[in-house]
Design an enzyme around this catalytic site. Structure first.
Site, PDB file in Angstrom:
ATOM      1  N   ALA A  35     -13.500 -16.661   2.172  1.00  0.00           N
ATOM      2  CA  ALA A  35     -14.276 -16.012   3.320  1.00  0.00           C
ATOM      3  C   ALA A  35     -14.033 -17.012   4.446  1.00  0.00           C
ATOM      4  O   ALA A  35     -14.093 -16.705   5.667  1.00  0.00           O
ATOM      5  CB  ALA A  35     -15.699 -16.082   3.219  1.00  0.00           C
ATOM      6  N   HIS A  37     -11.123 -17.989   5.338  1.00  0.00           N
ATOM      7  CA  HIS A  37      -9.693 -17.430   6.107  1.00  0.00           C
ATOM      8  C   HIS A  37     -10.022 -16.135   6.566  1.00  0.00           C
ATOM      9  O   HIS A  37      -9.558 -16.091   7.751  1.00  0.00           O
ATOM     10  CB  HIS A  37      -8.778 -17.446   4.782  1.00  0.00           C
ATOM     11  N   GLY A 148      -9.061 -23.490  11.395  1.00  0.00           N
ATOM     12  CA  GLY A 148     -10.391 -24.022  10.919  1.00  0.00           C
ATOM     13  C   GLY A 148     -10.768 -25.383  11.404  1.00  0.00           C
ATOM     14  O   GLY A 148     -10.020 -26.131  11.125  1.00  0.00           O
ATOM     15  N   LYS A 150     -12.620 -27.085   9.766  1.00  0.00           N
ATOM     16  CA  LYS A 150     -12.776 -28.030   8.411  1.00  0.00           C
ATOM     17  C   LYS A 150     -11.553 -28.941   8.395  1.00  0.00           C
ATOM     18  O   LYS A 150     -11.912 -30.213   8.098  1.00  0.00           O
ATOM     19  CB  LYS A 150     -12.969 -27.175   7.237  1.00  0.00           C
ATOM     20  N   ASP A 151     -10.552 -28.614   8.689  1.00  0.00           N
ATOM     21  CA  ASP A 151      -9.426 -29.383   8.695  1.00  0.00           C
ATOM     22  C   ASP A 151      -9.092 -29.923   9.936  1.00  0.00           C
ATOM     23  O   ASP A 151      -8.072 -29.263  10.818  1.00  0.00           O
ATOM     24  CB  ASP A 151      -8.007 -28.686   8.203  1.00  0.00           C
ATOM     25  N   VAL A 177     -16.629 -22.797   7.922  1.00  0.00           N
ATOM     26  CA  VAL A 177     -17.653 -21.862   7.072  1.00  0.00           C
ATOM     27  C   VAL A 177     -18.030 -22.486   5.816  1.00  0.00           C
ATOM     28  O   VAL A 177     -17.312 -23.198   5.081  1.00  0.00           O
ATOM     29  CB  VAL A 177     -16.735 -20.618   6.605  1.00  0.00           C
ATOM     30  N   LEU A 185     -16.023 -24.253   2.771  1.00  0.00           N
ATOM     31  CA  LEU A 185     -15.200 -23.652   1.622  1.00  0.00           C
ATOM     32  C   LEU A 185     -13.849 -24.118   1.675  1.00  0.00           C
ATOM     33  O   LEU A 185     -13.404 -24.680   2.640  1.00  0.00           O
ATOM     34  CB  LEU A 185     -15.187 -22.203   2.326  1.00  0.00           C
ATOM     35  N   SER A 187     -10.114 -23.726  -0.779  1.00  0.00           N
ATOM     36  CA  SER A 187      -9.330 -23.356  -2.137  1.00  0.00           C
ATOM     37  C   SER A 187      -9.487 -24.260  -2.933  1.00  0.00           C
ATOM     38  O   SER A 187      -9.447 -23.839  -4.257  1.00  0.00           O
ATOM     39  CB  SER A 187      -7.712 -22.882  -1.478  1.00  0.00           C
TER      40      SER A 187
END
Length: 279
Positions: A35, A37, A148, A150-151, A177, A185, A187
């Protein structure tokens, strides 16, 4: 959605789009889509008339060969997920021959930003990231690219390389997310055992607690040390836990409006990263 596997076929389509005055958005990924991505694809709504998602597990950004081989892959499932969105025009999934020709020897290095945080214990990682992102920008000829938060270090590096190399692409940051328990989230989360997955929720919880204490005026060194110890007691191996500016990733203080808390910590052989703003 069309699956494209060669740079020549991609070039032919992209050339037609540009001639027609289309605006191209790209979401570079390594597959194993989730989600987060899809949120990147959604963020391009109203900003691009054509959208490309790329999937390429980039070997030169893995300093650990085992990590590269263990990275989850599943092109058919990823394609089905993107097809369901109805918002992707091309899934570009080249093999290594389309990216790194025999004798390939060029690297894109973003000096300074690559040496801290994740760059500290993953030597060469961000050279690989910068190189593949530059190549994907050139191959897709995108006008806008979504990344994103997140990174966050990766986001900063991509912004810098675009600025320094005068690349004609705008970078769109997209908020992290999270799962219902606030785990970001990723992978890599799929590699967690059920026990590890339950423990993983302790990572964002510890960050939230640390941030609350920092905002309450407690000593930053003490707060970070307590958070580190809390994560270790929960079973994590902590690689770093640092307060940095979101502008330039330099060390900073809680009073800085741009301050973010950055962490990398492993459960077993699964390395998780996260970051959260103080404000």
């Amino acid at each position: 959605m069309k699956l494209v596997k060669t740079r020549q076929e991609l070039a032919d389509i992209v050339t037609q789009w540009h001639r027609a005055g289309e605006t191209i958005g790209v979401v570079p990924t390594m597959g194993s889509l989730h989600a987060g991505h899809l949120a990147l694809v959604k963020a391009l709504d109203g900003k691009a008339t054509r959208r490309i998602v790329t999937i390429f597990v980039n070997p030169i950004q893995f300093n650990n060969p085992d990590d590269f081989h263990l990275y989850p892959r599943g092109l058919e499932a990823d394609a089905a997920l993107l097809e369901e969105t109805g918002g992707v025009d091309i899934l570009y999934a080249p093999d290594e021959t389309q990216i790194y020709a025999p004798g390939f020897s060029t690297r894109v290095v973003v000096s300074g930003l690559d040496a801290m945080l994740c760059g500290g214990d993953r030597p060469g990682h961000f050279d690989g990231v910068a190189t593949i992102v530059t190549k994907l920008f050139m191959q897709t000829r995108a006008d806008i690219a979504a990344f994103g938060e997140k990174d966050f270090q990766q986001l900063c590096i991509v912004r810098r390389l675009v600025q320094d190399l005068d690349l004609p692409v705008s970078i769109l940051p997209v908020p992290t997310v999270r799962e219902a328990d606030q785990l970001a989230l990723s992978s890599r989360n799929r590699r967690l055992t059920p026990v590890q997955r339950a423990r993983a929720a302790h990572l964002p919880a510890s960050l939230h607690t640390c941030i609350a204490e920092l905002k309450a005026g407690k000593n930053s060194e003490t707060c970070l040390k307590t958070c580190w110890q809390d994560l270790e007691e929960a079973g994590f191996t902590v690689h770093y836990l640092e307060l940095r500016s979101s502008k330039n990733l330099q060390a900073t203080q809680p009073s800085d409006p741009s301050a973010r808390l950055f962490v990398a910590a492993s459960l077993g052989d699964v390395r998780l990263i996260d970051n959260m703003p103080l404000c």
